[in-house]
Design a protein around this motif. Structure first.
Motif, short mmCIF file in Angstrom:
data_model
loop_
_atom_site.label_atom_id
_atom_site.label_comp_id
_atom_site.label_asym_id
_atom_site.label_seq_id
_atom_site.Cartn_x
_atom_site.Cartn_y
_atom_site.Cartn_z
N ILE A 1 0.83 -1.21 0.00
CA ILE A 1 0.00 0.00 0.00
C ILE A 1 0.86 1.26 0.00
CG2 ILE A 1 -1.77 1.25 1.28
CD1 ILE A 1 -2.35 -1.64 2.53
N PRO A 2 0.65 2.17 -0.94
CA PRO A 2 1.51 3.35 -1.07
C PRO A 2 1.55 4.21 0.19
CG PRO A 2 -0.03 3.21 -2.91
CD PRO A 2 -0.36 2.09 -2.00
N GLU A 3 0.41 4.37 0.90
CA GLU A 3 0.41 5.22 2.09
C GLU A 3 1.36 4.68 3.14
OE1 GLU A 3 -2.54 4.27 0.78
OE2 GLU A 3 -3.37 6.17 0.05
N VAL A 4 1.35 3.34 3.25
CA VAL A 4 2.21 2.71 4.25
C VAL A 4 3.67 2.87 3.86
CG1 VAL A 4 2.72 0.58 5.48
CG2 VAL A 4 0.38 1.09 4.79
N GLN A 5 3.94 2.74 2.57
CA GLN A 5 5.31 2.91 2.09
C GLN A 5 5.81 4.32 2.37
OE1 GLN A 5 5.92 1.78 -1.96
NE2 GLN A 5 5.54 -0.38 -1.55
N GLU A 6 4.91 5.28 2.19
CA GLU A 6 5.32 6.66 2.46
C GLU A 6 5.71 6.85 3.91
OE1 GLU A 6 2.37 9.42 1.06
OE2 GLU A 6 2.80 8.76 -0.99
N ARG A 7 4.98 6.14 4.78
CA ARG A 7 5.33 6.23 6.20
C ARG A 7 6.72 5.65 6.45
NH1 ARG A 7 -0.14 4.27 8.18
NH2 ARG A 7 -1.33 6.20 7.99
N ALA A 8 7.05 4.63 5.66
CA ALA A 8 8.41 4.08 5.81
C ALA A 8 9.44 5.15 5.48
CB ALA A 8 8.59 2.88 4.88
N TYR A 9 9.14 5.95 4.43
CA TYR A 9 10.07 7.02 4.08
C TYR A 9 10.17 8.03 5.22
CZ TYR A 9 9.21 5.08 -0.54
OH TYR A 9 9.06 4.22 -1.59
N ALA A 10 9.03 8.33 5.80
CA ALA A 10 9.04 9.28 6.91
C ALA A 10 9.88 8.74 8.06
CB ALA A 10 7.61 9.56 7.38
N ALA A 11 9.69 7.44 8.34
CA ALA A 11 10.47 6.83 9.43
C ALA A 11 11.96 6.88 9.11
CB ALA A 11 10.02 5.39 9.65
N ALA A 12 12.29 6.64 7.84
CA ALA A 12 13.70 6.71 7.45
C ALA A 12 14.24 8.11 7.64
CB ALA A 12 13.87 6.29 5.98
N LEU A 13 13.38 9.11 7.36
CA LEU A 13 13.81 10.49 7.54
C LEU A 13 14.07 10.79 9.02
CD1 LEU A 13 14.34 13.26 6.32
CD2 LEU A 13 11.93 13.79 6.60
N ILE A 14 13.15 10.30 9.87
CA ILE A 14 13.34 10.51 11.32
C ILE A 14 14.66 9.90 11.76
CG2 ILE A 14 12.43 9.98 13.62
CD1 ILE A 14 9.66 9.84 12.35
N LEU A 15 14.90 8.67 11.31
CA LEU A 15 16.11 7.95 11.68
C LEU A 15 17.36 8.71 11.21
CD1 LEU A 15 16.83 5.31 13.02
CD2 LEU A 15 16.69 4.19 10.82
N THR A 16 17.31 9.15 9.95
CA THR A 16 18.44 9.91 9.41
C THR A 16 18.66 11.19 10.21
OG1 THR A 16 17.76 9.10 7.25
CG2 THR A 16 19.45 10.79 7.28
N GLY A 17 17.56 11.86 10.52
CA GLY A 17 17.65 13.09 11.29
C GLY A 17 18.35 12.84 12.62
N ILE A 18 17.91 11.80 13.31
CA ILE A 18 18.51 11.50 14.61
C ILE A 18 20.01 11.27 14.46
CG2 ILE A 18 18.60 9.81 16.49
CD1 ILE A 18 15.63 9.37 16.12
N VAL A 19 20.38 10.47 13.46
CA VAL A 19 21.80 10.14 13.28
C VAL A 19 22.61 11.39 12.95
CG1 VAL A 19 23.41 8.92 11.80
CG2 VAL A 19 21.40 7.76 12.62
N LEU A 20 22.05 12.25 12.09
CA LEU A 20 22.78 13.47 11.73
C LEU A 20 22.95 14.39 12.92
CD1 LEU A 20 21.49 14.40 8.17
CD2 LEU A 20 23.59 13.27 8.85
N VAL A 21 21.88 14.53 13.71
CA VAL A 21 21.98 15.38 14.90
C VAL A 21 23.04 14.83 15.84
CG1 VAL A 21 20.76 16.05 17.00
CG2 VAL A 21 19.64 16.29 14.79
#
Lengths: 308, 289, 282
Positions: free
Chosen positions: C244-264
Motif C-alpha cells: 500500500i503506497p500510504e504505508v510505504q510513504e510512512r516508511a520514508y518518513a520513518a527513514a527520515l526521522i532515523l536519518t535526522g537522529i543520526v545526523l543530529v
C-alpha cells in the motif's frame, strides 16, 4: 594534622592500596568477560550447527545447490555464490574510487578539502543500513530496471545482484577510504620528499613510493572491507531480490547468506534441522569474518611496527 | 608576613592562612620541620643494574645522593642518565620487559624489595619531566590533586596549600585571577613551574628533574634554575642535564656517567677543576658530547 | 610535453572525479530521503501510536518505534559504557606498555568489532531460547549492548593509547595509585569517550538485523522489560514491504526521522568533542 591524624592517614593509605587492587581485579574480570564473548559466540554457533553437520557432509552442504528445507535438502551454494557475487561487485567498483579519493585527500588536497570531505564521509559512515536500503529501492532499483538493464537483458525487476553490489559498495566506501587514508598518512614525509627531489611528479611519487610501500597494508584493508561487506544484512536484503538461485547474470536476483538468516530465522524453528542449517550459515559468516579479520589485523599491525 | 593589596577573592584564600602549619606540612608530621638542620633525608643507590628489552642500560651503579644539595648527573646522550633518574622513583616498572637488580634505599626503605608499598615513597620525590606535563585539569586542581590523594580534603587548607606553593615557584601573581582555568592554557615556562609546585605540594624531600629546562626558553629556564638554587635549602635536588654550563652554574655535586656506568662522582669543584679520570677530562673539554 | 606531465594531469582529474562521486552519493542519499520522507512526515507521526488499520493506510504514528528505539539505545549505551570504560582503563593503565596480554585482547576486540550484527542477533536469540525467553525489550537491550561494546572499547582505546606516558608518571610520582590515576586519565580521554558514545549510539539506533529476532515488534510502548519493543529501522523495513503506497510513504518518513537522529548525533559529537577538549593536554 596531629600524630593521631597521621595514623589515620597511614590507615587510609592501606585502604587506598586495597581499593587499587580491587578495582584492578574488577577491571580484569570485565576485560576477560568481553574477550570471552568471542569464544562464546564461536562455541555457541558450532554447537547449534552440529546436528546438520552430523547428518550431512560439509562438502555436500557447501557445494550443492538444492535448497528444499522441507524435504531435507540443504545446499548452501546459491547463498554462498550470492554473497560472493555481491561482495565482489561492491569491492571491484569501490576499490578504485576509494583509492583515488584517499590519494587525493592525503597527497594533493589543501586542508579545506579535507574539512569538507571528512564530514561527508562521516555522514556516509553513520547512516543506518536501512536508510541505504530505502535509497537503493528508490534510486538504484528504478535506474537499473529502466535505464541499464534493457541494454543487456530482456527484463529485470531491478532487484538484482548488481543493485545489491552498488548499494553495498557505497556502504563500505567510507570504511575503505578511512583505512587507506590512515595507511597513506603513516608513510613518512621524507620518503615522498626524497622522490620529489629526484624530479618525480606527484603522481609518479604516489605510484612508485606510496603504492609500493603500502601494498601489504592495502591488501589488509581490502580484506577488512570484504569481511565487513559480507556481513551487511538489511540494506542488501532489501534490494537483492531474495531468489534462491545461482545468479546467472548481474541483473538476476540473488540471496546472500545474511539475508537467508534474517528472512527465515525465528520462524522455522519447528524443523530442528532447518534451524541448525541456519545456524550453520551464521557459523560460515563468523568463520570467514574471523579469519579475514585476524589475517588483516596481523598484517596491519606488522606494518605499524615497521613504519614507526 | 606582609600582605599585598588583596582582592575579595584572594582574601578568601587568605582567610585561614597559617604559615606554621604549612611549614610543618600535612603529610610528614612524624618529622620535624624541614628547616631543622638535624633532619637529613637519605638516598643510596646500591649496585643497581637495569636491563630494558635485553639492553643493559645501567651497570652496577652505586652512589649516594646528598641532602640539601644540587646533584647534577651529566654525560653524553644515551648513557643512562634518565634511566637512573626514573629508577630512583620506580617509574621504570610501567614498561614491559624491564629487569632490575640491586637496590635503592630511601630513608632506610628499600624501593626494590618485594611487596614494598611504593606510593608513599614516591610521595617523597617530586618529579619534573623534560616537557612540562600538567594534568588535564585546572591550575588549582593540578596542585590540589596530590594533596587530595593523600587525604587532605579540607577546602580551606587546600586553598592555603595552593597559594603557598604557587608563591614558592613565583606563579601566584601571574595566575591568581585564573586559578580555575585549564592548566593547558598557560605558557610552557609557567607549566613547568606549575609542575614543580604540584610536586612540592605533597611535601617531598627530593626533587628529581629530567632535563627540566631543555624544552624552555632561556628566561624560563633561568627562572627554574634560580628556583632550584632557592629550593636547595630545603630539598635534595637531582638534576639530569646535558648542558655542561648549567651544571657548572648550579651543581654542588656532579655524577658523570658514560655507557651506563658512573665514571666519576664528587663535588662540583673536584669534577670540574680536578677531574681524575681521562674520560671525564675529555668530556669536559668537549672532545665528545 | 613529457608523458609524465600528461599522466599527472589525467590522474589528478580522476582523483577529483572520484572525490566528487563521494559527494554525489552523500547528496543523493540525503536528497532522496528528504524528498520522499518530508511529505509524509507530520506531527501525528511523531506523537501517536499506530491506530487500528494503521498497516493498511489508516491513521496513527510511529511513537512505538521511536520510544522503543530510545529505550533500547539508552539502556544499552549506559550498560556498554559501564563495561567498556573499565576495560579501556585496564588495558592502558593497569597493563604495562606493549604488554602481550593487551595486544591479544585488542585483537579479540577487533574481531568482535568485525562480526556482523546478524550473527550477534542469531547468537543472542539462541541464548534467549536456551533460557526460555521470548522476544523482548530485555533481549534487544542485551544484544545491542554486546554489539556496541567492541565499538566503545576500540574507539576509546584508540584515544587512550595516545595518552602521554609522562602524564601517568606525573601522577604516580605524586604518590597516586593506578586507580587514582584514572581521575587524570578520564579527563584526558573525555573527548574520546564522548565521540565513542555518539558513534555507538549511531550504530545502535540504526541497527536492524540484531534486534529483528531479539526485540520483536509491537504496536504499543513496552511497559516492562519482558514485553517486545518496536524499533525505528524495523518500522522502515516492515512498512516498506507493504504493497500500500500510504504505508510505504510512512516508511520514508520513518527513514527520515532515523536519518535526522543520526545526523543530529554526529553534529552533537563534533560540538561535544570541542567542548570536552578544554582541559586536554596536547
Amino acid at each position: 594534622m596531629t600524630r593521631g591524624e597521621y595514623k589515620i592517614a597511614q590507615k587510609t593509605s592501606v585502604f587506598r592500596l586495597l581499593k587499587d587492587k580491587m578495582a584492578g581485579s574488577v577491571m580484569f574480570t570485565f576485560t576477560m568477560l568481553s574477550v570471552l564473548l568471542l569464544i562464546l559466540i564461536g562455541a555457541g554457533l558450532v554447537i547449534k550447527s552440529l546436528p546438520i553437520l552430523e547428518e550431512k557432509s560439509l562438502w555436500e552442504l557447501l557445494f550443492t545447490s538444492k535448497w528444499k528445507p522441507m524435504r531435507g535438502d540443504f545446499g548452501f551454494l546459491p547463498f554462498i555464490m550470492g554473497t560472493l557475487w555481491v561482495t565482489v561487485i561492491a569491492i571491484v567498483w569501490t576499490l578504485p574510487v576509494s583509492l583515488f579519493t584517499a590519494i587525493f585527500l592525503t597527497e594533493n588536497s589543501r586542508s579545506w578539502v579535507k574539512k569538507v570531505v571528512f564530514p561527508a564521509l562521516d555522514i556516509l559512515a553513520g547512516l543506518p543500513s536501512v536508510v541505504y536500503g530505502v535509497w537503493g529501492i528508490l534510486v538504484v532499483v528504478p535506474w537499473i530496471s529502466d535505464s541499464l538493464a534493457p541494454h543487456f537483458v530482456e527484463y529485470s525487476t531491478g532487484y538484482s545482484t548488481l543493485t545489491a553490489g552498488i548499494v553495498l559498495g557505497i556502504m563500505i566506501l567510507p570504511l575503505m577510504i578511512s583505512l587507506f587514508v590512515e595507511l597513506f598518512s603513516s608513510v613518512p614525509q621524507d620518503l615522498r620528499e626524497a622522490s620529489l627531489s629526484l624530479g618525480a611528479t606527484r603522481w609518479q611519487t604516489t605510484k612508485y613510493v606510496l603504492l609500493k610501500k603500502t601494498f601489504p597494508g592495502m591488501v589488509a584493508s581490502v580484506t577488512l572491507a570484504i569481511s565487513r561487506a559480507m556481513g551487511e544484512t538489511i540494506a542488501v536484503l532489501m534490494v537483492c531480490g531474495n531468489i534462491v538461485q545461482m545468479p546467472g547474470s548481474l541483473f538476476d536476483g540473488c540471496y546472500p547468506l545474511p539475508a537467508l538468516l534474517a528472512n527465515n530465522y525465528g520462524e522455522m524453528l519447528s524443523l530442528p534441522l532447518y534451524e541448525s542449517a541456519l545456524m550453520l550459515s551464521a557459523l560460515i559468516l563468523f568463520v570467514v569474518v574471523f579469519v579475514f579479520n585476524i589475517v588483516s589485523r596481523l598484517i596491519l599491525r606488522k606494518i605499524e611496527r615497521t613504519l614507526v | 608576613m606582609k600582605l599585598p593589596f588583596l582582592s575579595k577573592k584572594i582574601k578568601w584564600y587568605m582567610a585561614d592562612w597559617n604559615e606554621t602549619e604549612l611549614k610543618k606540612g600535612f603529610f610528614r608530621p612524624d618529622q620535624k620541620f624541614r628547616t631543622d638542620n638535624a633532619m637529613r633525608s637519605n638516598m643510596v643507590v646500591d649496585h643497581l643494574n637495569v636491563t630494558i628489552q635485553g639492553n643493559h642500560i645501567l651497570k652496577d651503579v652505586s652512589v649516594e645522593i646528598p641532602d640539601r644539595k644540587i646533584t647534577c648527573i651529566i654525560g653524553p646522550s644515551g648513557c643512562g642518565k634518565s634511566t637512573l633518574l626514573k629508577s630512583l622513583n620506580r617509574l621504570l616498572d610501567a614498561n614491559e620487559d624491564v629487569k632490575i637488580t640491586g637496590q635503592v634505599i630511601v630513608d632506610g626503605e628499600e624501593l626494590y624489595a618485594p611487596g614494598v608499598e611504593i606510593t608513599h615513597i614516591r610521595r617523597k620525590m617530586g618529579l619534573l619531566s623534560q616537557r612540562p606535563c600538567p594534568l588535564p585539569m585546572s591550575i588549582y586542581d593540578n596542585i590540589a590533586y596530590g594533596c587530595r590523594i593523600h587525604g587532605l580534603r579540607n577546602r580551606k587548607k587546600l586553598n592555603m596549600v595552593v597559594r603557598y606553593y604557587l608563591q614558592a615557584v613565583g606563579l601566584w601573581e601571574e595566575v591568581k585571577d585564573r586559578l580555575h582555568s585549564p592548566a593547558a592554557r598557560m605558557s610552557i615556562g609557567q607549566q613547568q613551574r606549575l609542575c614543580l609546585a604540584r610536586g612540592l605540594a605533597v611535601e617531598p624531600q627530593f626533587i628529581l628533574a629530567d632535563e627540566a629546562t631543555s624544552a624552555l626558553d632561556p628566561i624560563s629556564s633561568k627562572t627554574i634554575e634560580d628556583l632550584f638554587l632557592k629550593l636547595r635549602e630545603e630539598y635534595a635536588i637531582v638534576l639530569v642535564t646535558h648542558t655542561l654550563r648549567q651544571a657548572l652554574r648550579i651543581a654542588d655535586y656532579v655524577i658523570f656517567m658514560y655507557m651506563g656506568e658512573i665514571v666519576e662522582a664528587g663535588t662540583a669543584e673536584q669534577i670540574f677543576k680536578h677531574p681524575q679520570k681521562e674520560l671525564t677530562q675529555k668530556y669536559l673539554s668537549g672532545v665528545f658530547s | 610535453m613529457k608523458i609524465k606531465f600528461v599522466e599527472e594531469k589525467v590522474m589528478k582529474g580522476i582523483m577529483l572525479l572520484t572525490t566528487l562521486l563521494v559527494f554525489l552519493f552523500v547528496g543523493s542519499i540525503l536528497y532522496t530521503i528528504i524528498k520522499n520522507g518530508l511529505p509524509a512526515l507530520n506531527w501525528e507521526m511523531l506523537t501517536s501510536l499506530p491506530g487500528g488499520g494503521f498497516y493498511i493506510g489508516k491513521e496513527g504514528g510511529l511513537l512505538n518505534a521511536i520510544v522503543g528505539s530510545l529505550y533500547i539505545v539508552g539502556a544499552s549505551t549506559v550498560l556498554g559504557l559501564v563495561v567498556s570504560i573499565p576495560v579501556v582503563f585496564y588495558l592502558n593503565v593497569y597493563l604495562k606498555r606493549n604488554s602481550k596480554r593487551a595486544s591479544w585482547a585488542r585483537l579479540a576486540y577487533d574481531v568482535l568489532f568485525g562480526i556482523p550484527s546478524i550473527v550477534y542477533g542469531a547468537f543472542a536469540f539462541t541464548i534467549m531460547i536456551y533460557f526460555g525467553l521470548k522476544t523482548s525489550l530485555a533481549g534487544g537491550i542485551i544484544v545491542i549492548t554486546l554489539l556496541i561494546i567492541p565499538i566503545f572499547i576500540r574507539s576509546m582505546d584508540e584515544i587512550a593509547r595516545e595518552l602521554p606516558q609522562d602524564m601517568l608518571h606525573a601522577s604516580y610520582s605524586l604518590g597516586a595509585t593506578r586507580f587514582e590515576t584514572i581521575k587524570v586519565v578520564i579527563r584526558q580521554i573525555a573527548p574520546g569517550i564522548a565521540t565513542a558514545t555518539l558513534l555507538s549510539i549511531g550504530r545502535a539506533i540504526g541497527d536492524a538485523a540484531a534486534v529483528m529476532f531479539t526485540a520483536g515488534y509491537t504496536d504499543s510502548i513496552p511497559t516492562s522489560l519482558s514485553q517486545p519493543a518496536a524499533t525505528l529501522p524495523l518500522a522502515v523495513f516492515f512498512q516498506l514491504s507493504s504493497p500500500i503506497p500510504e504505508v510505504q510513504e510512512r516508511a520514508y518518513a520513518a527513514a527520515l526521522i532515523l536519518t535526522g537522529i543520526v545526523l543530529v548525533l554526529s553534529l552533537l559529537g563534533r560540538i561535544i568533542t570541542n567542548r570536552f577538549s578544554k582541559n586536554k593536554i596536547q
